[in-house]
Design an enzyme around this catalytic site. Structure first.
Site, mmCIF file in Angstrom:
data_model
loop_
_atom_site.group_PDB
_atom_site.id
_atom_site.type_symbol
_atom_site.label_atom_id
_atom_site.label_comp_id
_atom_site.label_asym_id
_atom_site.label_seq_id
_atom_site.Cartn_x
_atom_site.Cartn_y
_atom_site.Cartn_z
ATOM 1 N N ARG A 1 2.111 -13.848 2.859
ATOM 2 C CA ARG A 1 2.667 -15.166 3.213
ATOM 3 C C ARG A 1 3.943 -15.055 4.027
ATOM 4 N NH1 ARG A 1 4.033 -19.203 -1.389
ATOM 5 N NH2 ARG A 1 4.334 -17.467 -2.837
ATOM 6 N N GLY B 1 0.801 -1.225 0.000
ATOM 7 C CA GLY B 1 0.000 0.000 0.000
ATOM 8 C C GLY B 1 0.832 1.273 0.000
ATOM 9 N N ASN C 1 -8.012 -13.486 4.704
ATOM 10 C CA ASN C 1 -8.222 -12.483 3.653
ATOM 11 C C ASN C 1 -9.610 -12.546 3.020
ATOM 12 O OD1 ASN C 1 -5.693 -11.633 4.220
ATOM 13 N ND2 ASN C 1 -4.735 -12.349 2.325
ATOM 14 N N HIS D 1 -3.223 -16.913 -10.375
ATOM 15 C CA HIS D 1 -2.078 -16.324 -9.684
ATOM 16 C C HIS D 1 -1.662 -17.182 -8.486
ATOM 17 C CE1 HIS D 1 0.761 -13.404 -8.269
ATOM 18 N NE2 HIS D 1 0.167 -13.387 -7.085
ATOM 19 N N ASN E 1 -4.414 -11.799 -1.782
ATOM 20 C CA ASN E 1 -4.344 -13.239 -2.067
ATOM 21 C C ASN E 1 -5.249 -14.047 -1.165
ATOM 22 O OD1 ASN E 1 -2.548 -13.912 -4.212
ATOM 23 N ND2 ASN E 1 -0.846 -13.112 -2.988
ATOM 24 N N ASP F 1 3.013 -11.209 -12.372
ATOM 25 C CA ASP F 1 3.482 -12.392 -13.109
ATOM 26 C C ASP F 1 4.028 -11.974 -14.477
ATOM 27 O OD1 ASP F 1 2.568 -14.110 -11.019
ATOM 28 O OD2 ASP F 1 0.530 -13.829 -11.769
HETATM 29 N N1 NAI Z 1 -1.753 -10.161 -6.602
HETATM 30 C C1 NAI Z 1 -0.447 -10.207 -6.435
HETATM 31 O O1 NAI Z 1 0.312 -10.376 -7.404
HETATM 32 C C2 NAI Z 1 0.154 -10.040 -5.077
HETATM 33 C C3 NAI Z 1 -0.647 -10.065 -3.956
HETATM 34 N N2 NAI Z 1 -0.095 -9.879 -2.708
HETATM 35 C C4 NAI Z 1 -1.022 -9.894 -1.574
HETATM 36 O O2 NAI Z 1 -1.315 -8.561 -1.167
HETATM 37 C C5 NAI Z 1 -1.750 -8.565 0.210
HETATM 38 C C6 NAI Z 1 -1.059 -7.465 0.981
HETATM 39 O O3 NAI Z 1 0.331 -7.691 1.066
HETATM 40 P P1 NAI Z 1 1.288 -6.694 1.902
HETATM 41 O O4 NAI Z 1 0.991 -5.290 1.556
HETATM 42 O O5 NAI Z 1 2.655 -7.207 1.755
HETATM 43 O O6 NAI Z 1 0.768 -6.965 3.381
HETATM 44 P P2 NAI Z 1 0.909 -6.017 4.674
HETATM 45 O O7 NAI Z 1 0.542 -6.817 5.851
HETATM 46 O O8 NAI Z 1 2.224 -5.326 4.648
HETATM 47 O O9 NAI Z 1 -0.198 -4.908 4.410
HETATM 48 C C7 NAI Z 1 -1.548 -5.209 4.408
HETATM 49 C C8 NAI Z 1 -2.300 -3.993 4.887
HETATM 50 O O10 NAI Z 1 -3.691 -4.322 4.872
HETATM 51 C C9 NAI Z 1 -4.267 -3.713 5.995
HETATM 52 N N3 NAI Z 1 -5.541 -4.319 6.340
HETATM 53 C C10 NAI Z 1 -5.792 -5.463 7.017
HETATM 54 N N4 NAI Z 1 -7.118 -5.648 7.159
HETATM 55 C C11 NAI Z 1 -7.706 -4.592 6.541
HETATM 56 C C12 NAI Z 1 -9.053 -4.192 6.340
HETATM 57 N N5 NAI Z 1 -10.066 -4.919 6.812
HETATM 58 N N6 NAI Z 1 -9.281 -3.062 5.667
HETATM 59 C C13 NAI Z 1 -8.264 -2.308 5.192
HETATM 60 N N7 NAI Z 1 -6.974 -2.630 5.349
HETATM 61 C C14 NAI Z 1 -6.706 -3.755 6.017
HETATM 62 C C15 NAI Z 1 -3.232 -3.880 7.097
HETATM 63 O O11 NAI Z 1 -3.465 -2.966 8.165
HETATM 64 C C16 NAI Z 1 -1.951 -3.584 6.326
HETATM 65 O O12 NAI Z 1 -1.628 -2.209 6.381
HETATM 66 C C17 NAI Z 1 -1.455 -9.974 0.708
HETATM 67 O O13 NAI Z 1 -2.634 -10.730 0.715
HETATM 68 C C18 NAI Z 1 -0.479 -10.520 -0.318
HETATM 69 O O14 NAI Z 1 -0.479 -11.919 -0.378
HETATM 70 C C19 NAI Z 1 1.226 -9.651 -2.539
HETATM 71 C C20 NAI Z 1 2.068 -9.599 -3.627
HETATM 72 C C21 NAI Z 1 1.606 -9.854 -4.974
HETATM 73 O O1 OAA Z 2 3.933 -14.866 -3.249
HETATM 74 C C1 OAA Z 2 3.147 -14.209 -2.543
HETATM 75 O O2 OAA Z 2 2.626 -14.622 -1.513
HETATM 76 C C2 OAA Z 2 2.811 -12.827 -2.999
HETATM 77 C C3 OAA Z 2 2.444 -12.868 -4.415
HETATM 78 O O3 OAA Z 2 1.326 -13.168 -4.780
HETATM 79 C C4 OAA Z 2 3.528 -12.722 -5.389
HETATM 80 O O4 OAA Z 2 4.617 -12.227 -5.058
HETATM 81 O O5 OAA Z 2 3.307 -13.101 -6.549
#
Ligand code: NAI
Ligand code: OAA
Length: 349
Positions: free
Chosen positions: A117, A50, A130, A213, A155, A186
């Site tokens: 993760r 974020g 999530n 994904h 995710n 990806d």
């Molecule tokens: N689609 C993709 O390619 C990717 C997806 N992800 C996913 O993105 C998500 C976030 O990852 P990070 O930012 O590293 O995690 P993080 O833990 O650093 O940040 C997540 C944020 O979400 C907030 N949060 C939690 N519950 C909430 C709610 N109900 N409403 C609003 N905000 C809320 C937390 O306070 C935190 O600030 C994870 O599920 C991760 O697996 C991560 C990398 C790639």
């Molecule tokens: O691997 C993870 O958990 C986060 C993610 O989706 C990515 O980096 O592609």
């Protein structure tokens, strides 16, 4: 003098009244109109993805208003980002009671909220936490900005997108064109790794990545790489595996401190920018995304889509696959079917 006093109230980083302070700021500023552009909300804006995502969106000239929502720490992130001398007006929103204000009037909502993760986990292991987060946020979208384009990052994307679709159906506002699971990372990884093997600049390379994904559902179509090229069986095996395991590579390297955040923020902004250009009416905006699809027998699938004024206006077919890719597609579909069903069942309970 009074104007300065009221603006100082806004600058107090401990002030939990984020929404109110944003209004004070607008009331007291001389320029009230703001630049033309789109209104974008980031939900989960204080997290690892974020924060850099918020920074990059503040730099995007297509964004006129940027709403930063989180359940923690959004005041600090908002104060910080709001000092950047770019066009977008930034407002912060903290906690569930400010979700509706954060979402009202938004054109695009980007969702990186949720837990990441740790080593040894699969993306599916994040489902229990999530799924509920995504459900709540999508209920807010249904109510406050039902016409917004949603970019879902949380995710497991293979399940959270079906959950979002079910929430929107229940609210009677579901438009499949406006719900996009973000698989851009990806593609970004595939472009980088393929360019490395070919000795090219990654900016010249375009690799379609289809399926979903997670693990084997991530299917790079190396036979369709642009510029046209060929790979040995060893190169194909190496590249496919590295692209599929890119997320795990980062999770392991971070050793418990989360998953990809910086490359993901880059990918998310690249994708959101494509959505904004589509909304503006630009022609020929095409990116891969996980969307409602009739390309296979599955209800959701990632392929190239054309982004337009109403979202994903055209979903492209897979094109010719070689034998290796056809086998990969069967594997991907088997796993995807289970993940999609898990999302749908969560909402039917
Ligand atoms: N689609 C993709 O390619 C990717 C997806 N992800 C996913 O993105 C998500 C976030 O990852 P990070 O930012 O590293 O995690 P993080 O833990 O650093 O940040 C997540 C944020 O979400 C907030 N949060 C939690 N519950 C909430 C709610 N109900 N409403 C609003 N905000 C809320 C937390 O306070 C935190 O600030 C994870 O599920 C991760 O697996 C991560 C990398 C790639
Ligand atoms: O691997 C993870 O958990 C986060 C993610 O989706 C990515 O980096 O592609």
């Amino acid at each position: 003098m009074q104007r300065i006093a009221r603006l100082s109230a806004h600058l107090n980083p401990t002030n939990p009244q984020m929404e109110e302070s944003a209004i004070l700021e607008r009331v007291n500023c001389r320029a009230k109109g703001g630049a033309p552009g789109f209104k974008v909300a980031i939900l989960g804006a204080a997290g690892g993805i974020g924060q850099p995502l918020a920074m990059l969106m503040k730099m995007n000239p297509l964004v006129s208003v940027l709403h930063l929502y989180d359940v923690v720490n959004s005041p600090g992130v908002t104060a910080d980002i709001s000092h950047m001398d770019t066009g977008a007006v930034v407002r912060g929103f903290l906690g569930q009671q400010q979700l509706e204000a954060a979402l009202t009037g938004m054109d695009v909502v980007v969702i990186p909220a949720g837990v990441p993760r740790k080593p040894g986990m699969t993306r599916d292991d994040l489902f229990n936490i999530n799924a509920g987060i995504v459900k709540t946020l999508c209920e807010g979208i249904s109510k406050c900005c039902p016409n917004a384009i949603v970019n879902l990052i949380s995710n497991p994307v293979n399940s959270t997108v079906p959950i979002a679709a079910e929430v929107f159906k229940k609210a009677g506002i579901y438009d499949p064109k406006r719900l996009l699971g973000v698989t851009m990372l990806d593609v970004v990884r595939a472009n980088t790794f393929v360019a490395e093997v070919l000795g090219l600049d990654p900016r010249e390379v375009d690799v379609p990545v289809v399926g979903g994904h997670a693990g084997v559902t991530i299917l790079p179509l190396l036979s369709q790489v642009k510029p046209p090229c060929s790979f040995t069986p060893e190169e194909t095996e190496y590249l496919t595996k590295r692209i599929q395991d890119g997320g795990t590579e980062v999770v392991q390297a971070k050793a418990g401190a989360g998953s990809a955040t910086l490359s993901m923020a880059y990918a998310a902004v690249k994708f959101a920018d494509a959505c904004l250009r589509g909304l503006r009416g630009d022609a020929g905006v095409v990116e891969c995304a996980f969307v409602a699809s009739q390309v296979t027998e599955l209800p959701f699938f990632a392929t190239k889509v054309r982004l337009g004024r109403t979202g994903a206006e055209e979903v492209y077919q897979l094109g010719p696959l070689n034998e290796y890719e056809r086998a990969g597609l069967e594997n991907a579909k088997r796993e995807l079917a289970i993940s999609i069903q898990k999302g749908v069942s969560f909402m039917k309970k």
